[in-house]
Design an enzyme around this catalytic site. Sequence first.
Site, PDB file in Angstrom:
ATOM      1  N   ASP A   1     -13.789  -6.055  -2.910  1.00 40.43           N
ATOM      2  CA  ASP A   1     -13.793  -6.149  -1.445  1.00 40.43           C
ATOM      3  C   ASP A   1     -15.188  -6.593  -1.029  1.00 40.43           C
ATOM      4  O   ASP A   1     -16.176  -6.059  -1.521  1.00 40.43           O
ATOM      5  CB  ASP A   1     -13.511  -4.777  -0.808  1.00 40.43           C
ATOM      6  CG  ASP A   1     -12.127  -4.258  -1.140  1.00 40.43           C
ATOM      7  OD1 ASP A   1     -11.300  -5.040  -1.641  1.00 40.43           O
ATOM      8  OD2 ASP A   1     -11.868  -3.058  -0.908  1.00 40.43           O
TER       9      ASP A   1
ATOM     10  N   ASP B   1       0.877  -1.172   0.000  1.00 42.02           N
ATOM     11  CA  ASP B   1       0.000   0.000   0.000  1.00 42.02           C
ATOM     12  C   ASP B   1       0.907   1.213   0.000  1.00 42.02           C
ATOM     13  O   ASP B   1       1.773   1.339   0.865  1.00 42.02           O
ATOM     14  CB  ASP B   1      -0.884   0.026   1.255  1.00 42.02           C
ATOM     15  CG  ASP B   1      -1.991  -1.020   1.180  1.00 42.02           C
ATOM     16  OD1 ASP B   1      -2.416  -1.358   0.065  1.00 42.02           O
ATOM     17  OD2 ASP B   1      -2.414  -1.512   2.242  1.00 42.02           O
TER      18      ASP B   1
END
Lengths: 194, 253
Positions: free
Chosen positions: B130, B11
Amino acid sequence: MIAIVNYGVGNIMSLKNFLERFDNFVSVTDAPETILMADLVVLPGVGHFGPAMRQLNRSGLAEALGKRHDAGGPILGICLGMQLMFESSLEDPDALGFGWFSGHVDLFSSELITPHMGWNSVLWDGVLADYYFVHSYKVSMDLDENAEIGYASYGEKFPAIIRHKNICGVQFHPEISSNVGITFMKNLMEAWQL
Amino acid sequence: MLKKRIIPCLDVKNGQVVKGVKFEGLKILGDPVAFARQYERSGADELVLYDIGVSLEARQIAASLVAEIKKVFSLPLTVGGGVTVLSDVDRLFESGADKVSINSGAHKTPGLIQQASLKYGRQSIVGSVDTAYNFNLNFYEVVTGGGRHKTGIDVFKWIDHLVESGIGELVVNVIDTDGMQSGFDLSLLSEISNRWHLPIIASGGAGSSQDFISLFKKTHCTGGLAASIFHSGHLEIGQLKSNLETAGIPIRL
């Protein structure tokens, strides 16, 4: 100079970055004269068989590649670039490939997860090593070739490397195959005295 | 034989690898280029980079970062985060990304995946979803924004839509198990990987070698993705792969 044949869209920057490890001058080109002049020509693997072949024909690149092939100039085809070296593809039955190798291109069995994506083993130059593959079509060969062939297996055996004199096709992507890809490229360039 | 893939995920915000810490914002972990080199050396099979910055400037930093990483890195690099319009996809491929991952962009811009897939081939386009179980609706719901925004969409219907739109790979991140290090959601991942014949990468919940062994023995997922457990050194990739091999899982050593 290494020339990457640019025949339309696709992500070839990754390949350009990789080839710059082997030659300070890598040209992404759609100019037929550069194809004839380069020390090594790389035909990359993007898009679909039919549109790719039509674009190569229309732009005069196919003719230049044909001349280079006849003159014995080194050409490396990657993924779709390898498939185009054969006669035809199930993907676009009306389109003719270069036909430098005999055989055609067809689909993996629908039972399998496709694309065939990830690391798979190929026996080549006496060494079994893993290369990174990304493809849904594969070559089905007639086995009357003089070419050297390295096979991989996914559901069935299929050619992952084919080489005859100064023409080589690979179904995998040496540019994202880590050290094994770099070694493959080094050896190929040595064999071709580049 | 095709090998199972171990995929660390970075990330990235403002050019730095970060880790989200609950209620405390972000912790900076370091230089993404150094992470990438280290992961290639330690035997990772590919790398995913998510740009979690939100500004236009963040987009540009991410693109130049991709170019920098690709100069010293020769594994497949998937890049995602904030990919909303076709020009985002173009910019990442021009920077040297091997695959581009689209998540909430597929909600914001209907037709984005079709356009990207047509232009670059479906094998280069990764669909990322997700999901979290919704106890009121009684199904796995698609969520965006790391779980903050509920969409009301059943994840199975959404995956159908993504596959029809032309993705070549699917990343399933289960928010319920994410960060728990208590294992992947095997029943959901098993159902998804039985239903669709495309490469499926599991994300969310990995805590140990055993979690990866169970994932590959009990589902048809072709890869496992994780972040913190790899970054922290809690699970070393070389050791993980040797444990997988001992367990009879086909893996690249």
